[in-house]
Scaffold this active site. Structure first.
Site, PDB file in Angstrom:
ATOM      1  N   HIS A 180     -53.380  75.733  28.749  1.00 60.36           N
ATOM      2  CA  HIS A 180     -52.861  76.450  27.582  1.00 60.36           C
ATOM      3  C   HIS A 180     -51.531  75.854  27.137  1.00 60.36           C
ATOM      4  CE1 HIS A 180     -52.169  79.769  24.841  1.00 60.36           C
ATOM      5  NE2 HIS A 180     -50.954  79.917  25.363  1.00 60.36           N
TER       6      HIS A 180
ATOM      7  N   HIS B 259     -47.381  65.877  18.178  1.00 57.75           N
ATOM      8  CA  HIS B 259     -47.243  67.316  18.410  1.00 57.75           C
ATOM      9  C   HIS B 259     -46.589  67.646  19.745  1.00 57.75           C
ATOM     10  CE1 HIS B 259     -47.834  71.488  17.483  1.00 57.75           C
ATOM     11  NE2 HIS B 259     -48.501  71.697  18.611  1.00 57.75           N
TER      12      HIS B 259
END
Length: 306
Positions: free
Chosen positions: A209, A236
């Protein structure tokens, strides 16, 4: 471990009307096509942005890349306001000012760019001799010995569901149309190498996650596997990472300015919080990948063979 030959075999077909969506030819390159990729950089030269730029300029003098790719998050924290926003000068033109960096920059959008005026970044293409962002997503075909390459530049923020209704304004974008475009464009491509670049990752060496992006995996992994795409590059995550998953090499190059220390990878691969960029070299036989830090050192190297 090199990716297998089967995963690099590609077929071609006629794309038809879909090819009219911002497919732009790039200049021919010498044998051994080279390009750099830098992500997550636009901070007015701070957080080691200038140091990464100097290292990239020195590498460009030595290797003469055909172009440079920006993997998104071009301007922090909230994109730009107009084509006259001073950040175009203070975060781009003034930082990457060396002559060796005055070559085409193929640009994509990141989530921070979506907090500002996206159309202004597209329109800046008309004002700059090197900034090239012709559309939110597009392709470039590069002629080179052995069949050349085609690079598919994505606009990934509309695929991230948590952005809906937030400051990252992706309203009005149609991710289904973009997926259909990519699938058709990959089917039509006759290039030796098909490379896909987007801002957000699918898989990372860190995994789990906050690092892997389930929305991206659901949207794009079936397409990448169906077309045997050997390489997906993204920004990112503010680090440099390499991992191989389901037949594709996934590289994160988001270390153009602010980074963090990610710790060891949870998957077999590479992960580092060093500041730096990615250098890519293509021949008919292989793809050479090198992460380069601000001292100009190759801190990780990988060769993918056909």
């Amino acid at each position: 471990m090199s990716l297998s030959r089967r995963r690099f075999l590609e077929s071609g077909a006629e794309l038809g009307a879909v090819s009219l969506l911002a497919t732009v030819p790039a200049r021919a390159a010498e044998p051994g096509l080279r390009f750099f990729v830098i992500g997550d950089w636009g901070r007015d030269g701070m957080h080691h942005q200038r140091a990464v730029g100097r290292a990239m300029a020195a590498a460009a003098v030595a290797s003469n890349p055909a172009f440079i790719v920006s993997a998104g998050d071009n301007f922090y924290e909230s994109g730009v306001t107009s084509i006259h926003d001073p950040q175009f000068k203070t975060s781009f033109e003034d930082v990457y000012a060396e002559a060796a960096l005055h070559r085409p920059w193929h640009v994509i959008l990141g989530n921070h760019d979506y907090r500002g005026n996206v159309e202004a970044q597209i329109d800046y293409t008309r004002l700059s001799h090197r900034w090239q962002l012709p559309a939110r997503y597009y392709t470039r075909t590069i002629a080179a010995p052995g069949g050349g390459a085609e690079i598919f530049y994505l606009d990934t923020s509309p695929f991230i569901r948590k952005y809906a209704g937030t400051i990252t304004n992706t309203a009005g974008q149609n991710p289904h149309a973009q997926r259909a475009w990519l699938d058709a464009a990959l089917t039509a491509s006759t290039a030796r190498w098909k490379i896909v670049i987007g801002h957000h990752p699918l898989y990372t060496a860190l995994g789990g996650h906050g690092h892997d992006q389930p929305d991206m995996i659901a949207a794009f992994e079936p397409i990448l596997r169906r077309h045997h795409v050997p390489l997906y590059i993204n920004g990112h995550d503010h680090s440099m990472q390499y991992v191989e998953m389901t037949g594709t090499a996934y590289l994160t190059t988001g270390a153009g300015s602010h980074t963090y220390q990610p710790g060891p990878p949870s998957r077999a691969g590479y992960c580092s919080g060093d500041h730096g960029f990615l250098a890519v070299s293509l021949t008919a036989q292989d793809i050479q990948l090198d992460f380069v830090d601000i001292r100009g050192r190759n801190v990780f190297a990988k060769r993918l063979t056909a």
